[in-house]
Design a protein around this motif. Structure first.
Motif, PDB file in Angstrom:
ATOM      1  N   GLY A   6       0.843  -1.183   0.000  1.00 39.64           N
ATOM      2  CA  GLY A   6       0.000   0.000   0.000  1.00 39.64           C
ATOM      3  C   GLY A   6       0.878   1.231   0.000  1.00 39.64           C
ATOM      4  O   GLY A   6       2.027   1.179   0.435  1.00 39.64           O
ATOM      5  N   THR A   8       0.475   5.865  -0.034  1.00 38.18           N
ATOM      6  CA  THR A   8      -0.333   7.066  -0.114  1.00 38.18           C
ATOM      7  C   THR A   8       0.583   8.264   0.034  1.00 38.18           C
ATOM      8  O   THR A   8       1.795   8.099   0.234  1.00 38.18           O
ATOM      9  N   VAL A  25      -5.196   4.370   4.202  1.00 37.25           N
ATOM     10  CA  VAL A  25      -4.658   3.302   3.361  1.00 37.25           C
ATOM     11  C   VAL A  25      -4.697   1.962   4.099  1.00 37.25           C
ATOM     12  O   VAL A  25      -4.996   0.926   3.493  1.00 37.25           O
ATOM     13  N   TYR A 106      -3.237   1.752  -3.530  1.00 34.96           N
ATOM     14  CA  TYR A 106      -2.481   2.993  -3.725  1.00 34.96           C
ATOM     15  C   TYR A 106      -3.461   4.160  -3.744  1.00 34.96           C
ATOM     16  O   TYR A 106      -4.419   4.143  -4.509  1.00 34.96           O
ATOM     17  N   HIS A 107      -3.205   5.146  -2.891  1.00 37.92           N
ATOM     18  CA  HIS A 107      -4.069   6.327  -2.775  1.00 37.92           C
ATOM     19  C   HIS A 107      -3.337   7.586  -3.224  1.00 37.92           C
ATOM     20  O   HIS A 107      -2.100   7.627  -3.219  1.00 37.92           O
TER      21      HIS A 107
END
Length: 119
Positions: A6, A8, A25, A106-107
């Protein structure tokens, strides 16, 4: 055992911005992969060198039932022109699904890191 990635970005180098981004996230990673705290072996967080106001691992404590999940933070290597204010996460979980069934999250600006993995 599987790794779930992950990442962000934090809007600013302020504690609230870092913790909010990390919590968002983490929640999304857990939800999209149906992960419960007892499934998690450990979580590694890294931040770019421009994020110094808070440990993103602290966000784990805001998730109900996640108090005993082992967490660790580190800084990323300072690669020139890398994505600023980036928080990366590697969550290791007990899971027997095939790797291709894992949903990596993924942000914000971090979507550019792995567009091939964005669902």
């Amino acid at each position: 055992m599987r790794g779930i990635r992950g990442a962000t970005t934090a809007e600013t180098n302020e504690s609230s911005a870092i913790l909010t981004a990390a919590e968002e996230v983490l929640r999304d990673m857990a939800e999209k992969n149906n992960i419960k705290a007892e499934d998690v072996v450990h979580i590694w967080f890294t931040v770019t060198t421009d994020l110094t106001a808070a440990f993103p691992a602290k966000a784990t404590r805001s998730l109900e039932g996640w108090s005993y999940v082992p967490v660790m933070c580190a800084t990323e290597i300072p690669v020139p022109n890398s994505l600023p204010r980036c928080i990366r996460v590697m969550m290791t979980v007990n899971d027997d699904r095939p790797q291709e069934d894992i949903c990596h999250v993924y942000h914000k600006d971090a979507v550019q890191l792995r567009p091939d993995l964005i669902n």
